[in-house]
Scaffold this active site. Structure first.
Site, PDB file in Angstrom:
ATOM      1  N   GLY A 168       0.756  -1.247   0.000  1.00 43.33           N
ATOM      2  CA  GLY A 168       0.000   0.000   0.000  1.00 43.33           C
ATOM      3  C   GLY A 168       0.781   1.289   0.000  1.00 43.33           C
ATOM      4  O   GLY A 168       0.202   2.352  -0.209  1.00 43.33           O
TER       5      GLY A 168
ATOM      6  N   GLU B  19       3.686  -6.927   1.711  1.00 44.09           N
ATOM      7  CA  GLU B  19       3.268  -7.209   0.325  1.00 44.09           C
ATOM      8  C   GLU B  19       3.284  -5.940  -0.516  1.00 44.09           C
ATOM      9  O   GLU B  19       2.251  -5.521  -1.041  1.00 44.09           O
ATOM     10  CB  GLU B  19       1.824  -7.748   0.339  1.00 44.09           C
ATOM     11  CG  GLU B  19       1.562  -8.903   1.256  1.00 44.09           C
ATOM     12  CD  GLU B  19       0.056  -9.084   1.552  1.00 44.09           C
ATOM     13  OE1 GLU B  19      -0.772  -8.348   1.009  1.00 44.09           O
ATOM     14  OE2 GLU B  19      -0.263  -9.984   2.343  1.00 44.09           O
ATOM     15  N   PRO B  20       4.429  -5.286  -0.679  1.00 50.44           N
ATOM     16  CA  PRO B  20       4.434  -4.059  -1.472  1.00 50.44           C
ATOM     17  C   PRO B  20       4.374  -4.349  -2.966  1.00 50.44           C
ATOM     18  O   PRO B  20       4.983  -5.306  -3.447  1.00 50.44           O
ATOM     19  CB  PRO B  20       5.769  -3.395  -1.113  1.00 50.44           C
ATOM     20  CG  PRO B  20       6.650  -4.533  -0.699  1.00 50.44           C
ATOM     21  CD  PRO B  20       5.769  -5.633  -0.163  1.00 50.44           C
ATOM     22  N   GLY B  21       3.629  -3.538  -3.690  1.00 47.47           N
ATOM     23  CA  GLY B  21       3.562  -3.681  -5.144  1.00 47.47           C
ATOM     24  C   GLY B  21       4.048  -2.398  -5.794  1.00 47.47           C
ATOM     25  O   GLY B  21       5.198  -2.267  -6.208  1.00 47.47           O
TER      26      GLY B  21
ATOM     27  N   ARG C 174      -5.090   3.844 -15.828  1.00 43.36           N
ATOM     28  CA  ARG C 174      -5.324   4.481 -14.527  1.00 43.36           C
ATOM     29  C   ARG C 174      -6.034   5.836 -14.613  1.00 43.36           C
ATOM     30  O   ARG C 174      -6.906   6.118 -13.800  1.00 43.36           O
ATOM     31  CB  ARG C 174      -4.021   4.603 -13.730  1.00 43.36           C
ATOM     32  CG  ARG C 174      -3.318   3.241 -13.535  1.00 43.36           C
ATOM     33  CD  ARG C 174      -2.159   3.301 -12.549  1.00 43.36           C
ATOM     34  NE  ARG C 174      -2.603   3.620 -11.226  1.00 43.36           N
ATOM     35  CZ  ARG C 174      -2.515   4.803 -10.662  1.00 43.36           C
ATOM     36  NH1 ARG C 174      -1.949   5.809 -11.304  1.00 43.36           N
ATOM     37  NH2 ARG C 174      -2.982   4.997  -9.462  1.00 43.36           N
TER      38      ARG C 174
ATOM     39  N   TYR D  56      -9.350   5.861 -12.484  1.00 44.71           N
ATOM     40  CA  TYR D  56      -9.284   6.519 -11.168  1.00 44.71           C
ATOM     41  C   TYR D  56      -9.034   8.016 -11.267  1.00 44.71           C
ATOM     42  O   TYR D  56      -8.658   8.632 -10.283  1.00 44.71           O
ATOM     43  CB  TYR D  56      -8.138   5.937 -10.321  1.00 44.71           C
ATOM     44  CG  TYR D  56      -7.970   4.438 -10.368  1.00 44.71           C
ATOM     45  CD1 TYR D  56      -8.910   3.606  -9.774  1.00 44.71           C
ATOM     46  CD2 TYR D  56      -6.860   3.870 -10.964  1.00 44.71           C
ATOM     47  CE1 TYR D  56      -8.740   2.232  -9.808  1.00 44.71           C
ATOM     48  CE2 TYR D  56      -6.683   2.497 -10.996  1.00 44.71           C
ATOM     49  CZ  TYR D  56      -7.629   1.685 -10.423  1.00 44.71           C
ATOM     50  OH  TYR D  56      -7.458   0.331 -10.452  1.00 44.71           O
TER      51      TYR D  56
ATOM     52  N   CYS E  20     -11.963   4.972 -29.151  1.00 49.29           N
ATOM     53  CA  CYS E  20     -13.237   5.651 -29.379  1.00 49.29           C
ATOM     54  C   CYS E  20     -14.057   5.750 -28.099  1.00 49.29           C
ATOM     55  O   CYS E  20     -15.104   5.101 -27.952  1.00 49.29           O
ATOM     56  CB  CYS E  20     -14.016   4.895 -30.452  1.00 49.29           C
ATOM     57  SG  CYS E  20     -13.024   4.773 -31.929  1.00 49.29           S
TER      58      CYS E  20
ATOM     59  N   TYR F 236       0.624  -1.126 -12.282  1.00 50.06           N
ATOM     60  CA  TYR F 236      -0.791  -1.094 -12.631  1.00 50.06           C
ATOM     61  C   TYR F 236      -1.031  -0.442 -13.994  1.00 50.06           C
ATOM     62  O   TYR F 236      -2.033   0.235 -14.180  1.00 50.06           O
ATOM     63  CB  TYR F 236      -1.611  -0.412 -11.522  1.00 50.06           C
ATOM     64  CG  TYR F 236      -1.467  -1.093 -10.181  1.00 50.06           C
ATOM     65  CD1 TYR F 236      -1.963  -2.380  -9.981  1.00 50.06           C
ATOM     66  CD2 TYR F 236      -0.805  -0.475  -9.114  1.00 50.06           C
ATOM     67  CE1 TYR F 236      -1.818  -3.019  -8.767  1.00 50.06           C
ATOM     68  CE2 TYR F 236      -0.651  -1.116  -7.894  1.00 50.06           C
ATOM     69  CZ  TYR F 236      -1.156  -2.392  -7.723  1.00 50.06           C
ATOM     70  OH  TYR F 236      -1.004  -3.032  -6.522  1.00 50.06           O
TER      71      TYR F 236
HETATM   72  N1  LLP Z   1      -1.716  -6.859  -0.874  1.00 51.48           N
HETATM   73  C1  LLP Z   1      -3.018  -6.909  -1.176  1.00 51.48           C
HETATM   74  C2  LLP Z   1      -3.874  -7.864  -0.480  1.00 51.48           C
HETATM   75  C3  LLP Z   1      -3.561  -6.037  -2.150  1.00 51.48           C
HETATM   76  O1  LLP Z   1      -4.853  -6.078  -2.425  1.00 51.48           O
HETATM   77  C4  LLP Z   1      -2.697  -5.126  -2.815  1.00 51.48           C
HETATM   78  C5  LLP Z   1      -3.211  -4.215  -3.851  1.00 51.48           C
HETATM   79  C6  LLP Z   1      -1.329  -5.127  -2.472  1.00 51.48           C
HETATM   80  C7  LLP Z   1      -0.878  -6.000  -1.487  1.00 51.48           C
HETATM   81  C8  LLP Z   1      -0.352  -4.206  -3.121  1.00 51.48           C
HETATM   82  O2  LLP Z   1      -0.640  -2.876  -2.885  1.00 51.48           O
HETATM   83  P1  LLP Z   1       0.379  -1.742  -3.372  1.00 51.48           P
HETATM   84  O3  LLP Z   1       1.637  -1.883  -2.549  1.00 51.48           O
HETATM   85  O4  LLP Z   1       0.634  -1.951  -4.795  1.00 51.48           O
HETATM   86  O5  LLP Z   1      -0.341  -0.477  -3.100  1.00 51.48           O
HETATM   87  N2  LLP Z   1      -5.051  -0.692  -9.650  1.00 51.48           N
HETATM   88  C9  LLP Z   1      -4.946   0.277  -8.588  1.00 51.48           C
HETATM   89  C10 LLP Z   1      -4.314  -0.330  -7.351  1.00 51.48           C
HETATM   90  C11 LLP Z   1      -5.058  -1.541  -6.829  1.00 51.48           C
HETATM   91  C12 LLP Z   1      -4.393  -2.181  -5.646  1.00 51.48           C
HETATM   92  C13 LLP Z   1      -5.036  -3.480  -5.294  1.00 51.48           C
HETATM   93  N3  LLP Z   1      -4.428  -4.193  -4.205  1.00 51.48           N
HETATM   94  C14 LLP Z   1      -4.153   1.474  -9.081  1.00 51.48           C
HETATM   95  O6  LLP Z   1      -3.750   1.492 -10.237  1.00 51.48           O
HETATM   96  O7  LLP Z   1      -3.957   2.437  -8.352  1.00 51.48           O
END
Ligand code: LLP
Length: 436
Positions: free
Chosen positions: A255, A292-294, A331, A335, A363, A391
């Site tokens: 997050g 769990e960083p993404g 995105r 959003y 389109c 994303y």
């Molecule tokens: N763990 C869980 C259970 C999650 O649902 C998520 C993201 C993450 C970890 C990773 O979160 P991060 O570190 O990436 O913030 N598509 C959207 C973001 C959706 C995130 C969904 N869950 C965007 O483009 O902003």
């Protein structure tokens, strides 16, 4: 937003993008010129910096130095095999949300034992597949899922390692579509039901309770929601352990935000210094930690290079029509997200600056990438859409039968093609003509 073009001279990194910089007038990722890459590979084109990913990972690793911790990259942010390989080689585990993601991790050489499986809707087939692969933990999101997982594990003569995702009901102060820790979200189990659900899990023969998990949302730019969530999770750990169930790990989810538009999220190591202080104060400093960083590992490691097809002046608005679209960069449409847009070549030629809506060829009026941007552009110029590592490709589509873009991984002066451009034939491969 006006784009400041640097004068020739020392390399000047773009805000939030330590490995994307103008060298003189030419924009580079690490040591490679983006114009050259565009000339060789065409546009739209995603370019990722390996050094940037490893630097972002390094901030978490520094934050956890001396602790028992496992970083599981949330691969939904960018699941391309070449990206997964970088994190697997750096020792990361992975947070997955589907059987398809599991296959990708294994194909990229990831360690099954370091996989955690999140998500509210795991199917029996996915559970079986993950159990047979020997993943590290299932993050279970409901009581019904516990029962099914236990049955599936028993049918295989196995016990599924589980952690229950709790919903701490804190406001992460982010976009409502990417808040996940509030009461009304579909994720996790309610705080007040947690103890009872843990007792239920402990009674099931096919399960082995190993941890607790929470994730409150995405693109979080303040420490407070994390600190509040940690307090609430630790209260639960205390009550679960007091009831005789030992928890080997605590997973705090992902997050952490990135800088898209003058956002100033805390650095991962600074955030974790605060969180670890709290963990120590409350006597849980020895527990194994999982995260769990993404986005924060890949978001600012990537740019999308695109070409200006047409400049279309209008009475009320000017449009800059580019060859990337909402299928490549969803995105903004989904959003109203902001991605900075900068030129690849800071030209001295006097193209007049004007305000543009930067839009794609699809389109739909929703197909915009940037609104009301100051740009000095003409047809044929190339632009970089920033913060495009997370994303974007993973949420891309084939809408309008547009092939997915090429992806390149830059490592110093080396360039690896990690995905080729998708053709119309690739897209039609699984379709069948009918006999009419
Ligand atoms: N763990 C869980 C259970 C999650 O649902 C998520 C993201 C993450 C970890 C990773 O979160 P991060 O570190 O990436 O913030 N598509 C959207 C973001 C959706 C995130 C969904 N869950 C965007 O483009 O902003």
């Amino acid at each position: 937003m006006s784009q400041k073009i640097p004068s020739a001279g020392a390399a000047q990194a773009l805000p939030g993008h330590p490995f994307v910089a103008y060298h003189g007038t030419s924009l580079q990722v690490e040591s490679v010129s983006l114009s050259q890459l565009a000339a060789e590979h065409g546009t739209p084109l995603f370019v990722y910096s390996k050094a940037s990913m490893l630097a972002a990972l390094g901030a978490y690793q520094r934050g956890f130095a001396g602790r028992h911790a496992q970083i599981c990259y949330a691969m939904k942010a960018n699941s391309s095999l070449g990206v997964l390989q970088v994190f697997a080689a750096a020792g990361c585990g992975f947070d997955i949300v589907s059987g398809g993601e599991l296959e990708r991790v294994l194909a990229a050489g990831g360690d099954a034992a370091k996989i955690i499986f999140s998500g509210v809707g795991k199917t029996r087939a996915e559970m079986r597949q993950a159990l047979q692969a020997g993943i590290g933990c299932f993050n279970v999101e409901s009581e019904a899922e516990l029962d099914v997982l236990s049955q599936v594990a028993e049918s295989l003569g196995l016990r599924a390692p589980v952690s229950i995702r709790v919903n701490p009901n804190v406001d992460p102060k982010t976009h409502p579509y990417i808040s996940t820790g509030l009461k009304d979200n579909k994720f996790g189990v309610a705080h007040e039901d947690t103890l009872r659900i843990y007792q239920h899990a402990a009674s099931l023969k096919g399960l082995q309770v190993v941890g607790i998990d929470c994730h409150i949302g995405s693109q979080i730019t303040e420490a407070t929601p994390y600190l509040d969530a940690m307090d609430r999770v630790l209260d639960l750990v205390a009550s679960i352990e007091a009831a005789g169930m030992a928890l080997a790990h605590i997973d705090f989810g992902g997050g952490l935000g990135i800088n898209y538009n003058n956002d100033a999220p805390p650095a991962a190591d600074a955030l974790w210094a605060q969180l670890l202080r709290k963990l120590d104060e409350r006597g849980y400093g020895q527990k194994k930690l999982m995260i769990e960083p993404g986005r924060s590992l890949v978001g600012n490691a990537g740019v999308c290079v695109t070409e200006v097809l047409y400049v279309k002046p209008g009475e009320h608005k000017n449009f800059c029509i580019i060859d990337a679209a909402m299928n490549d960069l969803p995105r903004p449409a989904m959003y109203q997200a902001f991605h900075a847009i900068v030129p690849l070549l800071a030209e001295s030629a006097a193209t007049p600056e004007a305000r543009y809506d930067v839009v794609g060829p699809i389109c739909e009026s929703g197909d915009w990438i940037g609104r009301d941007r100051s740009l000095a552009v003409k047809a044929g110029d190339q632009l970089a859409v920033l913060s495009a590592g997370a994303y974007c490709m993973s949420m891309s589509s084939n809408y309008n039968t547009r092939g997915r873009a090429v992806e390149l991984l830059v490592d110093g002066a080396k360039v690896h093609v990690i995905r080729e451009r998708e053709s119309a034939a690739d897209q039609m491969r699984l379709e069948r003509l009918v006999t009419l």
